[in-house]
Design an enzyme around this catalytic site. Structure first.
Site, short mmCIF file in Angstrom:
data_model
loop_
_atom_site.label_atom_id
_atom_site.label_comp_id
_atom_site.label_asym_id
_atom_site.label_seq_id
_atom_site.Cartn_x
_atom_site.Cartn_y
_atom_site.Cartn_z
N LYS A 31 0.83 -1.21 0.00
CA LYS A 31 0.00 0.00 0.00
C LYS A 31 0.86 1.26 0.00
O LYS A 31 2.07 1.23 0.20
CB LYS A 31 -0.94 -0.01 1.21
CG LYS A 31 -2.09 -0.98 1.07
CD LYS A 31 -3.05 -0.91 2.26
CE LYS A 31 -4.27 -1.80 2.04
NZ LYS A 31 -5.19 -1.77 3.20
N ARG A 69 -3.17 -10.13 5.46
CA ARG A 69 -3.80 -10.14 4.12
C ARG A 69 -2.77 -9.58 3.14
O ARG A 69 -2.40 -8.41 3.21
CB ARG A 69 -5.07 -9.30 4.13
CG ARG A 69 -5.83 -9.30 2.81
CD ARG A 69 -7.09 -8.44 2.90
NE ARG A 69 -7.86 -8.47 1.67
CZ ARG A 69 -7.66 -7.66 0.64
NH1 ARG A 69 -6.71 -6.74 0.71
NH2 ARG A 69 -8.41 -7.75 -0.46
#
Length: 277
Positions: A225, A259
């Site tokens: 991210k 995740r």
């Protein structure tokens, strides 16, 4: 490592996880921030098989991008990307655990009918409240995520007076609402990158252990991210090492589920962390 075993219903049978696990991301989208326009119409089974072999305990399938500014799809558009794929994975790999990444109740129900065993909802029921009733009716574990705003607007100047306390209050209130509706298998996700600045994200990571007061398994999703990219000054394609470092910190602070896009690297990180117990 600070890890507490957790038990959730999988196919309506209690399953206990005695160590942190990896959730592999299977995006069925043409516009993922990292996967990009990968054609998963034909190779999704191969991707699922690779993740399972690399050590994924859960495969998280989503047909709608939730990156900042992403355009929201209709139920029909989202389902057109997913239809048949969960059923195919469960048929090919019957021992697999598949979660459906959606905020629509209709999608969650259709996915469950194909074999999905977990609902992963970034909106905490705020976009389509019917998803909570689906989780209740079908007795599916529910991933409850914190997000300020919604994907289209969440990065427009997010502000908190105390992000840790506000997260705990939000998640606590939502847990009470969910249990009142007979949703009891709840996994909490602090929502890294969802309505947070760079400073908010790393304050959350540093204080992740504070969320253990809620006594629920914690899911962490930081894979490649912007928070990682900015910290290491590299693009998503070069952000694996930074991701692994952040995942290792998360595991040390009590994360139950990582995740990730890169399953093997996350599994290796957890293997190292386990040596510290």
């Amino acid at each position: 490592m600070s890890f507490k075993p957790f038990t959730i219903l999988i196919d309506k049978t209690p399953r206990t996880f005695t160590k942190p696990v990896v959730m592999g991301i299977l995006n069925i989208t043409p516009d993922s921030f990292y996967d990009g326009p990968v054609n998963l119409k034909t190779d999704f089974l191969h991707r699922a098989e690779s993740m399972l072999k690399e050590g994924a305990a859960i495969i998280d399938m989503g047909g709608q991008s939730t990156r900042p500014g992403a355009e929201r799809l209709s139920v029909d558009e989202e389902w057109s990307r997913i239809a048949g794929k969960i059923e195919a994975i469960r048929k090919e790999f019957p021992e697999s655990i598949v979660s459906i990444d959606t905020f629509y109740g209709t999608i969650a129900e259709r996915a469950a009918n194909e074999g999905a065993q977990i609902i992963n909802d970034v909106s905490a029921g705020s976009i389509d409240p019917s998803i909570i009733q689906v989780a209740s009716n079908l007795r599916l574990p529910y991933v409850l995520m914190h997000m300020q705003g919604e994907p289209q607007t969440m990065q427009n100047n997010p502000q908190y007076s105390d992000i840790i306390q506000e997260e705990i209050l939000f998640l606590s209130e939502k847990i009470n609402e969910l249990t009142a509706q007979d949703v009891n298998d709840i996994i909490i996700d602090p929502g890294f990158g969802f309505g947070k600045t760079q400073e908010h994200n790393f304050e959350l990571l540093q204080n992740l252990g504070a969320l253990k007061i809620l006594e629920r398994p914690i899911l962490v999703g930081v894979s490649r991210k912007k928070m990682i990219q900015r910290a290491i000054e590299k693009e998503a394609q070069e952000a694996l090492n930074g991701t692994t470092a952040a995942n290792t910190i998360a595991a040390l602070k009590g994360a139950s589920i990582l995740r990730v896009h890169d399953v093997a690297a996350a599994a290796d990180a957890l293997a190292i962390v386990r040596q510290l117990t």
